[in-house]
Design an enzyme around this catalytic site. Structure first.
Site, PDB file in Angstrom:
ATOM      1  NE  ARG A 158      -3.929  -2.103   2.211  1.00 23.44           N
ATOM      2  CZ  ARG A 158      -5.246  -1.963   2.325  1.00 23.44           C
ATOM      3  NH1 ARG A 158      -5.760  -0.761   2.512  1.00 23.44           N
ATOM      4  NH2 ARG A 158      -6.051  -3.004   2.264  1.00 23.44           N
ATOM      5  CD  GLU A 168       0.892  14.003  17.426  1.00 21.22           C
ATOM      6  OE1 GLU A 168       1.442  13.104  16.792  1.00 21.22           O
ATOM      7  OE2 GLU A 168      -0.114  13.816  18.142  1.00 21.22           O
ATOM      8  CG  MET A 169      -2.974  15.074  12.885  1.00 20.50           C
ATOM      9  SD  MET A 169      -3.630  15.242  11.205  1.00 20.50           S
ATOM     10  CE  MET A 169      -5.234  14.473  11.381  1.00 20.50           C
ATOM     11  CD  GLU A 170       0.321  11.089  12.616  1.00 23.59           C
ATOM     12  OE1 GLU A 170      -0.466  11.390  11.702  1.00 23.59           O
ATOM     13  OE2 GLU A 170       1.242  11.843  12.992  1.00 23.59           O
ATOM     14  CB  SER A 227       5.652  22.335  10.293  1.00 20.60           C
ATOM     15  OG  SER A 227       4.419  21.856  10.802  1.00 20.60           O
ATOM     16  CG  ASP A 228       1.936  24.712  10.318  1.00 18.71           C
ATOM     17  OD1 ASP A 228       1.514  25.321   9.324  1.00 18.71           O
ATOM     18  OD2 ASP A 228       2.315  23.519  10.284  1.00 18.71           O
ATOM     19  CB  THR A 257       5.772  18.626  11.056  1.00 11.86           C
ATOM     20  OG1 THR A 257       4.618  18.107  10.383  1.00 11.86           O
ATOM     21  CG2 THR A 257       6.983  18.508  10.164  1.00 11.86           C
TER      22      THR A 257
END
Length: 237
Positions: A44, A179-181, A203-204, A90
């Site tokens: 994948r 973040e997301m993880e 990063s932001d 990030t």
């Protein structure tokens, strides 16, 4: 053999770097691993590589974006005998005084995304990283001259949040980044008795008003390279 990581026991090193982006996984192997690394997964497009860093065994495995995708990868890495996860990526910076390219070490990760809560079977949960790894990361970052921030982060399930008050709410409760993880990784690690740490580059910059400012591509590359070199050292420590 797991469904999504088409590998056998022994294909992955005990210590695995976990970026979201497959191109970043390939870049890490090409740039930071010793010569002679090998591909261990392409299923994948979730690229994975195993080799050595300064002579020590190490792997890198793409997780994809968000808790549902990364959770599959963390679970299957655990099935394959991995003992330590180090997330590299990030984050958005919430803390006053942060600068683009700074390093963030997520000591804990509030699960704003519901997926880690479903896995933990709890209504509310803020899993933690492995303190000894966080301590090592902070020390190595300071030795290298990098600016490092250690504290709680938020794992969000929404990237384009329509609520302009969200950043202020997270900041008010002491979170330094989003973040997301990480919460998913920390939850899987806690349930499986493994070590884990999230190390990220800012990063932001996220303002209480809901406004954001984004790092330039060149600044991002410099910050991410420094963070990934640090993460390799933490992973094999």
């Amino acid at each position: 053999m797991p469904i999504h990581l088409r590998a056998e026991n022994g294909d992955y090193a005990p210590n695995v770097l976990c970026p979201g982006d497959p191109r970043r996984a390939a870049y890490i192997a090409e740039t930071f691993f010793d010569p002679g690394y090998r591909t261990v997964n392409e299923e994948r497009g979730m690229l994975g590589f195993t080799g050595t860093f300064e002579g020590a065994p190490i792997s890198v495995q793409t997780t994809g974006m968000g808790a549902p995708s990364s959770g599959i990868v963390f679970e299957e890495l655990a099935m394959l005998g991995v003992e330590r996860f180090v997330r590299v990526g990030t984050c958005g910076g919430l803390k006053d005084g942060m600068q683009m390219g700074d390093t963030v070490v997520g000591l804990s990760a509030t699960a704003e995304d519901q997926t880690p809560l479903r896995l933990a079977q709890m209504d509310s949960y803020a899993p933690t990283g492995t303190f000894t790894l966080a301590e090592t990361a902070a020390g190595l970052a300071r030795e290298s001259g990098a600016t490092v921030h250690v504290g709680a982060v938020v794992t969000s399930g929404v990237f384009y949040d329509p609520d302009p008050t969200t950043f202020a709410r997270w900041k008010r409760t002491g979170h330094i980044g989003v973040e997301m993880e990480a919460a998913m990784m920390y939850t899987v690690a806690a349930l499986r008795g493994l070590e884990a740490l999230a190390i990220m580059t800012v990063s932001d910059l996220l303002e209480e008003s809901g406004d954001t400012s984004r790092i330039s591509d060149e600044e991002l590359k410099q910050g991410v390279d420094a963070m990934m070199r640090l993460a390799c050292r933490v992973a094999v420590s």
